[in-house]
Every structure is written in structure tokens, then in C-alpha cells.
Design a protein around this motif. Structure first.
Motif, short mmCIF file in Angstrom:
data_model
loop_
_atom_site.label_atom_id
_atom_site.label_comp_id
_atom_site.label_asym_id
_atom_site.label_seq_id
_atom_site.Cartn_x
_atom_site.Cartn_y
_atom_site.Cartn_z
N GLU A 61 0.83 -1.21 0.00
CA GLU A 61 0.00 0.00 0.00
C GLU A 61 0.86 1.25 0.00
N LEU A 62 0.44 2.22 -0.81
CA LEU A 62 1.10 3.52 -0.87
C LEU A 62 0.57 4.43 0.23
N ARG A 63 1.47 5.32 0.70
CA ARG A 63 1.12 6.31 1.71
C ARG A 63 1.59 7.68 1.23
N GLU A 64 0.75 8.66 1.36
CA GLU A 64 1.02 9.99 0.83
C GLU A 64 2.27 10.62 1.47
N THR A 65 3.11 11.25 0.60
CA THR A 65 4.29 11.97 1.06
C THR A 65 4.41 13.30 0.30
N TYR A 66 5.36 14.10 0.72
CA TYR A 66 5.84 15.20 -0.10
C TYR A 66 6.88 14.66 -1.09
N SER A 67 7.24 15.48 -2.08
CA SER A 67 8.18 15.02 -3.10
C SER A 67 9.57 14.75 -2.54
N ASN A 68 9.88 15.34 -1.37
CA ASN A 68 11.18 15.06 -0.76
C ASN A 68 11.17 13.79 0.09
N GLY A 69 10.03 13.11 0.12
CA GLY A 69 9.93 11.83 0.81
C GLY A 69 9.39 11.90 2.22
N THR A 70 9.27 13.09 2.80
CA THR A 70 8.69 13.18 4.14
C THR A 70 7.18 12.94 4.09
N GLN A 71 6.66 12.38 5.15
CA GLN A 71 5.23 12.06 5.19
C GLN A 71 4.39 13.34 5.12
N ARG A 72 3.35 13.30 4.30
CA ARG A 72 2.45 14.44 4.20
C ARG A 72 1.20 14.18 5.02
N ASN A 73 0.88 15.12 5.89
CA ASN A 73 -0.36 15.09 6.67
C ASN A 73 -1.02 16.45 6.52
N TRP A 74 -2.35 16.47 6.45
CA TRP A 74 -3.06 17.71 6.17
C TRP A 74 -4.32 17.82 7.02
N LEU A 75 -4.73 19.07 7.25
CA LEU A 75 -6.02 19.36 7.87
C LEU A 75 -7.03 19.60 6.75
N TYR A 76 -8.21 19.03 6.89
CA TYR A 76 -9.14 19.08 5.76
C TYR A 76 -9.56 20.49 5.40
N SER A 77 -9.50 21.42 6.35
CA SER A 77 -9.95 22.79 6.09
C SER A 77 -9.00 23.56 5.18
N ALA A 78 -7.81 23.02 4.93
CA ALA A 78 -6.79 23.76 4.19
C ALA A 78 -6.97 23.69 2.68
N ALA A 79 -7.77 22.75 2.18
CA ALA A 79 -7.87 22.57 0.72
C ALA A 79 -9.04 21.65 0.39
N ASP A 80 -9.32 21.56 -0.92
CA ASP A 80 -10.18 20.50 -1.44
C ASP A 80 -9.28 19.27 -1.60
N ASN A 81 -9.57 18.20 -0.90
CA ASN A 81 -8.69 17.05 -0.81
C ASN A 81 -9.30 15.87 -1.57
N LYS A 82 -8.59 15.40 -2.61
CA LYS A 82 -9.16 14.38 -3.48
C LYS A 82 -8.16 13.26 -3.75
N LEU A 83 -8.67 12.04 -3.71
CA LEU A 83 -7.94 10.85 -4.14
C LEU A 83 -8.77 10.19 -5.23
N ALA A 84 -8.23 10.17 -6.45
CA ALA A 84 -8.95 9.61 -7.60
C ALA A 84 -8.21 8.38 -8.11
N ALA A 85 -8.95 7.35 -8.48
CA ALA A 85 -8.33 6.11 -8.96
C ALA A 85 -9.21 5.42 -9.99
N THR A 86 -8.55 4.74 -10.92
CA THR A 86 -9.20 3.78 -11.80
C THR A 86 -8.40 2.49 -11.68
N LEU A 87 -9.10 1.37 -11.51
CA LEU A 87 -8.41 0.12 -11.18
C LEU A 87 -9.23 -1.08 -11.58
N THR A 88 -8.55 -2.23 -11.56
CA THR A 88 -9.22 -3.52 -11.65
C THR A 88 -8.75 -4.37 -10.48
N VAL A 89 -9.67 -5.11 -9.89
CA VAL A 89 -9.33 -6.10 -8.87
C VAL A 89 -9.17 -7.43 -9.59
N ASN A 90 -7.99 -8.02 -9.49
CA ASN A 90 -7.67 -9.23 -10.24
C ASN A 90 -7.78 -10.50 -9.42
#
Length: 221
Positions: A61-90
Motif C-alpha cells: 500500500e502507498l502512503r502519501e508523502t511530499y516530493s522530498n519523501g517526508t510524510q504528508r499530513n493535512w487538515l481538511y480545512s486547508a484545501a479540497d482534498n481528493k484521491l482519484a483512482a481507476t483500477l481492476t481487482v484481479n
């Protein structure tokens, strides 16, 4: 191509399980549990795999980071927060259940959102089910069936969207569910996860979950 520059990866091997850092993913890391090529990202997690701290099931499983590799954590009030995916379960384990996307809470063992694919042998199809904790102290949460009738190896999309106003919207396979969450989440750092987190830990080494993503994108706008 799926951009891997804002993720790290947990694979179900080692004690504790190995974390593949953002820089390694960008440089083209691949193994039996993870492969990125030809515009897709492949995940495999056997039911016999190693488990992370406080978890009873294996994951690739992937976990969100910044581009420098440090873990990214956010407060929901700071932005519109979206995770979009297209996938197949095999492939699914004998329980039929895989977590394919999450909003997790920093320093918590319980996520806000777990999006599961739940396969039913009798119908040879699966449901997309969201398990949502409306408040941080909600132990059980709500279970919402977003979509039904999705076969193995059938492509579908999902979108997990948490607005700055605290409205959670989940789209899956053309269906949508939406609800405000409690404002008690407002001071809790959150982060996205995606991949295959099998909800099973018994069986043969060949039993587990396999998922192939053709789109995986985070936005904080």
C-alpha cells in the motif's frame, strides 16, 4: 503514467515490514509485491505476508508523502482534498475483501475512511463499500454500500473527496454518497493511502489480493 513522486510504499515483507521510500519509487523500484510499468501500477499482498504495527492483515500500500519523501499530513480545512483512482481487482482472498483506498489519521490505528472491494462468490461480483467514522471517537462507524455488481478484472473508478467545509463525498463505479463529517476531525492531521490491503491473514502463500491501477492521483487544491 502514474506519478509516484508523492508516495512511499509499505510491502508485506520483513519485520517490521519494509517501507520503500519515495526516491526509490521514482527511480523505478519493483518486486513481487509492486510493479509500475506501461502506465499501470500493480499491487500484490499474500495473506501470509508480514503485517505493520497494530495491524492484523498484510498490505502492499502507498502512503502519501511530499516530493522530498517526508510524510504528508493535512487538515481538511486547508484545501479540497481528493484521491482519484481507476483500477481492476484481479484476485481476492477467501474472505473476498480488500481495502483499495483510505483517508487515515496520523498517530491513529483507525482510519476515517476505508474503501473496500467485497467479492461475493455466489454472484461472482463485488461491491464497493465505504466504512466511515464520522467522528474520531467513533469506534464502529457507518458502513455504506456505494456500488454493486463489479466483476473481477472489470475496470472501475473511485473518488474520495473531503472538502474544506468537512463534506465527505465518495464516488464509486458511477454512484455517489455524500455526508458532512463531525468538526471534531478539524484538528486531526490526515493522509491518503491506496493499494491493496487484504482483509484476511490465513491461507496458502498463493492466496491474497491483486489490484492493478491505471489512474491514481492526489489533489489538494
Amino acid at each position: 503514467m502514474i506519478d509516484l513522486a508523492t508516495w512511499n510504499l509499505s510491502i508485506p515483507e520483513g519485520s517490521p515490514p519494509t517501507t520503500i521510500q519515495t526516491s526509490q519509487l521514482v527511480e523505478g523500484f519493483q518486486d513481487q509485491y509492486f510493479r509500475a510499468d506501461s502506465g499501470t501500477v500493480f499491487f500484490w499482498a499474500p495473506v501470509t505476508g508480514a503485517t505493520t504495527a497494530n495491524a492484523i492483515y498484510p498490505r502492499s500500500e502507498l502512503r502519501e508523502t511530499y516530493s522530498n519523501g517526508t510524510q504528508r499530513n493535512w487538515l481538511y480545512s486547508a484545501a479540497d482534498n481528493k484521491l482519484a483512482a481507476t483500477l481492476t481487482v484481479n484476485q481476492v482472498p477467501s474472505t473476498g475483501k480488500l481495502v483499495i483506498g483510505q483517508i487515515h489519521a496520523k498517530d491513529s490505528t483507525s482510519p476515517m475512511v476505508k474503501l473496500e472491494y467485497q467479492y461475493k462468490t455466489y454472484s461472482s461480483t463485488g461491491n464497493i463499500v465505504a466504512k466511515v467514522r464520522m467522528r474520531p471517537d467513533d469506534e464502529s462507524g457507518q458502513v455504506i454500500t456505494i456500488a454493486t455488481g463489479i466483476k473481477l478484472n472489470q475496470s472501475f473508478s473511485y473518488l474520495i473527496h473531503l472538502s474544506p467545509a468537512g463534506v465527505l463525498t465518495i464516488n464509486g463505479a458511477g454512484y455517489q454518497w455524500s455526508s458532512p463529517i463531525s468538526s471534531t476531525w478539524s484538528d486531526k492531521p490526515l493522509y491518503f493511502k491506496a493499494g491493496v490491503y487484504v482483509q484476511d491473514n490465513t491461507g496458502y502463500p498463493t492466496e491474497g489480493g491483486t489490484v492493478t491501477f491505471s489512474l491514481l492521483d492526489i489533489d489538494h487544491i
